[in-house]
Design a protein around this motif. Structure first.
Motif, PDB file in Angstrom:
ATOM      1  N   LEU A 309      35.350  31.221  35.662  1.00 36.47           N
ATOM      2  CA  LEU A 309      35.816  32.529  36.132  1.00 36.47           C
ATOM      3  C   LEU A 309      35.440  32.769  37.592  1.00 36.47           C
ATOM      4  O   LEU A 309      36.100  33.551  38.280  1.00 36.47           O
ATOM      5  CB  LEU A 309      35.241  33.647  35.257  1.00 36.47           C
ATOM      6  CG  LEU A 309      35.920  33.812  33.893  1.00 36.47           C
ATOM      7  CD1 LEU A 309      35.066  34.665  32.966  1.00 36.47           C
ATOM      8  CD2 LEU A 309      37.304  34.430  34.057  1.00 36.47           C
ATOM      9  N   ALA A 310      34.409  32.102  38.072  1.00 42.42           N
ATOM     10  CA  ALA A 310      34.018  32.249  39.479  1.00 42.42           C
ATOM     11  C   ALA A 310      35.068  31.670  40.421  1.00 42.42           C
ATOM     12  O   ALA A 310      35.065  31.971  41.626  1.00 42.42           O
ATOM     13  CB  ALA A 310      32.666  31.578  39.725  1.00 42.42           C
ATOM     14  N   ALA A 311      35.987  30.845  39.876  1.00 48.71           N
ATOM     15  CA  ALA A 311      37.056  30.284  40.715  1.00 48.71           C
ATOM     16  C   ALA A 311      38.040  31.360  41.148  1.00 48.71           C
ATOM     17  O   ALA A 311      38.780  31.178  42.127  1.00 48.71           O
ATOM     18  CB  ALA A 311      37.799  29.186  39.949  1.00 48.71           C
ATOM     19  N   TYR A 312      38.045  32.489  40.431  1.00 48.67           N
ATOM     20  CA  TYR A 312      38.922  33.603  40.815  1.00 48.67           C
ATOM     21  C   TYR A 312      38.315  34.317  42.012  1.00 48.67           C
ATOM     22  O   TYR A 312      37.194  34.801  41.960  1.00 48.67           O
ATOM     23  CB  TYR A 312      39.082  34.574  39.656  1.00 48.67           C
ATOM     24  CG  TYR A 312      39.782  35.864  40.037  1.00 48.67           C
ATOM     25  CD1 TYR A 312      41.170  35.922  40.108  1.00 48.67           C
ATOM     26  CD2 TYR A 312      39.053  37.003  40.354  1.00 48.67           C
ATOM     27  CE1 TYR A 312      41.816  37.093  40.465  1.00 48.67           C
ATOM     28  CE2 TYR A 312      39.690  38.185  40.715  1.00 48.67           C
ATOM     29  CZ  TYR A 312      41.063  38.220  40.767  1.00 48.67           C
ATOM     30  OH  TYR A 312      41.697  39.383  41.135  1.00 48.67           O
ATOM     31  N   THR A 313      39.069  34.379  43.110  1.00 40.79           N
ATOM     32  CA  THR A 313      38.571  35.031  44.331  1.00 40.79           C
ATOM     33  C   THR A 313      39.430  36.222  44.737  1.00 40.79           C
ATOM     34  O   THR A 313      39.306  36.728  45.846  1.00 40.79           O
ATOM     35  CB  THR A 313      38.508  34.024  45.496  1.00 40.79           C
ATOM     36  OG1 THR A 313      39.805  33.432  45.681  1.00 40.79           O
ATOM     37  CG2 THR A 313      37.493  32.928  45.211  1.00 40.79           C
ATOM     38  N   GLY A 314      40.280  36.658  43.837  1.00 44.04           N
ATOM     39  CA  GLY A 314      41.062  37.848  44.135  1.00 44.04           C
ATOM     40  C   GLY A 314      42.548  37.602  44.057  1.00 44.04           C
ATOM     41  O   GLY A 314      43.021  36.471  43.999  1.00 44.04           O
ATOM     42  N   VAL A 315      43.278  38.700  44.029  1.00 42.65           N
ATOM     43  CA  VAL A 315      44.733  38.670  44.015  1.00 42.65           C
ATOM     44  C   VAL A 315      45.202  39.614  45.112  1.00 42.65           C
ATOM     45  O   VAL A 315      44.488  40.551  45.484  1.00 42.65           O
ATOM     46  CB  VAL A 315      45.269  39.089  42.635  1.00 42.65           C
ATOM     47  CG1 VAL A 315      44.923  40.521  42.322  1.00 42.65           C
ATOM     48  CG2 VAL A 315      46.766  38.857  42.526  1.00 42.65           C
ATOM     49  N   LYS A 316      46.340  39.337  45.662  1.00 40.94           N
ATOM     50  CA  LYS A 316      46.827  40.169  46.750  1.00 40.94           C
ATOM     51  C   LYS A 316      46.868  41.634  46.342  1.00 40.94           C
ATOM     52  O   LYS A 316      47.273  41.971  45.232  1.00 40.94           O
ATOM     53  CB  LYS A 316      48.212  39.706  47.193  1.00 40.94           C
ATOM     54  CG  LYS A 316      48.194  38.401  47.985  1.00 40.94           C
ATOM     55  CD  LYS A 316      49.570  38.030  48.473  1.00 40.94           C
ATOM     56  CE  LYS A 316      49.537  36.731  49.265  1.00 40.94           C
ATOM     57  NZ  LYS A 316      48.762  36.821  50.482  1.00 40.94           N
ATOM     58  N   ARG A 317      46.410  42.507  47.241  1.00 35.74           N
ATOM     59  CA  ARG A 317      46.450  43.942  47.090  1.00 35.74           C
ATOM     60  C   ARG A 317      45.333  44.478  46.191  1.00 35.74           C
ATOM     61  O   ARG A 317      45.263  45.662  45.954  1.00 35.74           O
ATOM     62  CB  ARG A 317      47.802  44.444  46.580  1.00 35.74           C
ATOM     63  CG  ARG A 317      48.990  43.979  47.404  1.00 35.74           C
ATOM     64  CD  ARG A 317      49.907  45.115  47.770  1.00 35.74           C
ATOM     65  NE  ARG A 317      49.194  46.242  48.336  1.00 35.74           N
ATOM     66  CZ  ARG A 317      49.556  47.510  48.183  1.00 35.74           C
ATOM     67  NH1 ARG A 317      50.617  47.804  47.459  1.00 35.74           N
ATOM     68  NH2 ARG A 317      48.866  48.484  48.732  1.00 35.74           N
ATOM     69  N   ARG A 318      44.444  43.613  45.671  1.00 36.55           N
ATOM     70  CA  ARG A 318      43.319  44.099  44.875  1.00 36.55           C
ATOM     71  C   ARG A 318      42.050  43.897  45.699  1.00 36.55           C
ATOM     72  O   ARG A 318      41.389  42.870  45.621  1.00 36.55           O
ATOM     73  CB  ARG A 318      43.232  43.366  43.537  1.00 36.55           C
ATOM     74  CG  ARG A 318      44.083  44.008  42.426  1.00 36.55           C
ATOM     75  CD  ARG A 318      45.555  43.946  42.709  1.00 36.55           C
ATOM     76  NE  ARG A 318      46.374  44.476  41.606  1.00 36.55           N
ATOM     77  CZ  ARG A 318      47.695  44.484  41.634  1.00 36.55           C
ATOM     78  NH1 ARG A 318      48.360  44.009  42.687  1.00 36.55           N
ATOM     79  NH2 ARG A 318      48.380  44.974  40.625  1.00 36.55           N
TER      80      ARG A 318
END
Length: 462
Positions: A309-318
């Motif tokens: 889950l640490a591989a997630y670094t965000g999504v545009k606009r969040r």
């Protein structure tokens, strides 16, 4: 192996193909070998990404854009009956398919995880997509936002899992049959389609009823609307709760801010498990825990999924960092409901320390502003100063007497420093006059306020 093309979707035409939900479905169909075509009101990077996959994308809406041999026409609830391409489809006898039916067809034969809730769907869906990819599971996914580049909101993967954002706004999530359903929260929103919390709860109950036999519902133990929904259920679906509540099945023991990251510790199956979430804010940490619980429900070991889950670094606009100039950071937020606004502002406050937070807020929808304008204004009191734009109408016609002034009055009543700006072209100059080195500027809202970030950065001193 993932299945091939659904029947009668080998030559689809999408009206509004550039939209977040529509473009994802179009992308997956193109990757599965369909001859995809469609139209959108304006050109965009998303349209270019679809063209790169072989899709034909027309700009503007015209009857001539619809090919006579199209196998179906895909629409969203935002498409009006007088759209010339929709009228032409009726003349030609071409079947019309709602995007939710198209997405349901894409999930057929796979192991779907459907992510629902008033807030946090895009983030949680993205967390699952990224972490499962990092584990080599090759998921397919359809997300309501781009991960890291235009067009990255969807993928046809080679694995057996399909992760999809399940939209409650028009009840389209009733079409899905997930093996795992996630419900993050349940609140009143989408006032054009829901008149009361009772209608909202009934709609979510229908969604839960769509979980396949032997499937699992993962639901918040903290949000009152979700707890009320859990109390209404008849027990026919296996339910796993998560959150900080003492009775949660997956209990959040702590969320420790670490700058723009958080360290999360949960108790799962009687043992503590600690992992890192690479975005700030307690609400994002809870989204990650929901993703963890959903993965565990599919049989993925939590000890493997947690570090992924640490591989997630965000999504545009969040809470996306758009850039920095003159010591001022400009961050983009999609928040448009008071709960989301408050959560993002609290997250930024925790991450920013003593830095000033300046907000450029654009209300989204007349109906939402009419019902929740007061609460939006109260949320803005968490900022040091705010600029409020006119309402972004999206699919709605104006409502007499409903303007941004409803929000501004409520914000000032709550002690907020608020400025009204009606012309977006003035925003870069206004913000440049307000901002000082060390400040954080949040462009906030679901409309085209996102376009202002780069213009604000250009106006700040170099």
């Amino acid at each position: 192996m993932a299945p091939g093309l659904p029947t009668a979707m080998d030559r689809p035409h999408f009206i509004g193909i550039g939209g977040a939900g529509m473009s994802g479905i179009a992308k997956i169909l193109a990757q599965r070998g369909a001859k995809v075509a469609g139209s959108d009101a304006k050109d965009s990077a998303t349209a270019d990404a679809l063209r790169a996959l072989g899709a034909t994308v027309h700009i503007g809406h015209a009857a001539g854009h619809l090919a006579d041999d199209a196998s179906c026409v895909v629409v969203s609830s935002a498409i009006r009956e007088d759209n010339p391409e929709l009228v032409r489809a009726a003349e030609l006898g071409i079947p019309v398919v709602h995007r939710s039916d198209a997405l349901a067809a894409l999930m057929d034969g796979l192991r779907p995880i459907a992510v629902a809730g008033t807030h946090g769907k895009t983030t949680t869906t993205s967390m699952l997509a990224v972490s499962l990819t990092a584990l080599g599971r090759e998921p397919s996914y359809a997300i309501g936002g781009d991960l890291d580049a235009p067009g990255s909101n969807a993928l046809h993967g080679g694995g057996e899992i399909f992760v999809a954002e399940a939209d409650e706004s028009d009840r389209s999530f009733h079409k899905y049959a997930p093996e795992v359903a996630i419900i993050l929260n349940v609140e009143l929103d989408h006032h054009a389609n829901y008149a009361s919390m009772e209608e909202i709860h009934q709609s979510f109950e229908t969604f839960v009823g769509r979980v396949v036999p032997g499937g699992t519902l993962v639901i918040s133990a903290d949000h009152e609307g979700a707890r009320e929904l859990t109390r209404r259920l008849d027990g026919s679906v296996r339910t796993v709760t998560y959150g900080e509540s003492a009775d949660a099945d997956v209990r959040v023991l702590s969320v420790v801010p670490q700058g723009l990251r958080s360290e999360v510790t949960v108790e799962l199956d009687g043992a503590p498990l600690t992992f890192t979430v690479s975005v700030p804010g307690r609400h994002y940490a809870h989204n990650a825990v929901a993703a963890l619980a959903a993965g565990a429900a599919l049989g993925i070991p939590a000890a493997e999924l947690a570090p992924a889950l640490a591989a997630y670094t965000g999504v545009k606009r969040r809470l996306q960092l758009k850039g920095e100039a003159a010591g001022v950071q400009v961050i983009d937020s999609y928040a448009h409901h008071p709960t989301e606004m408050t959560a993002d502002l609290e997250a930024m406050r925790a991450a920013a320390g003593d830095a000033r937070i300046l907000v450029v807020f654009q209300p989204h929808l007349f109906s939402r502003t009419r019902e929740l304008g007061k609460e939006m204004g109260q949320s803005l009191s968490l900022a040091d100063a705010s600029v409020v734009l006119d309402i972004y109408p999206a699919r709605e016609d104006p409502i007499p007497g409903v303007t941004s002034e409803l929000i501004i009055e409520a914000a000032r009543a709550a002690g907020a420093d608020v400025t009204a700006v009606h012309d977006q072209a003035e925003i870069p100059e206004v913000v440049a006059g307000m901002a000082k080195p060390g400040d954080l500027v949040l462009t906030m809202g679901a409309g085209d306020v996102t376009d202002l970030g780069p213009r604000i950065l250009d106006r700040l001193p170099k």
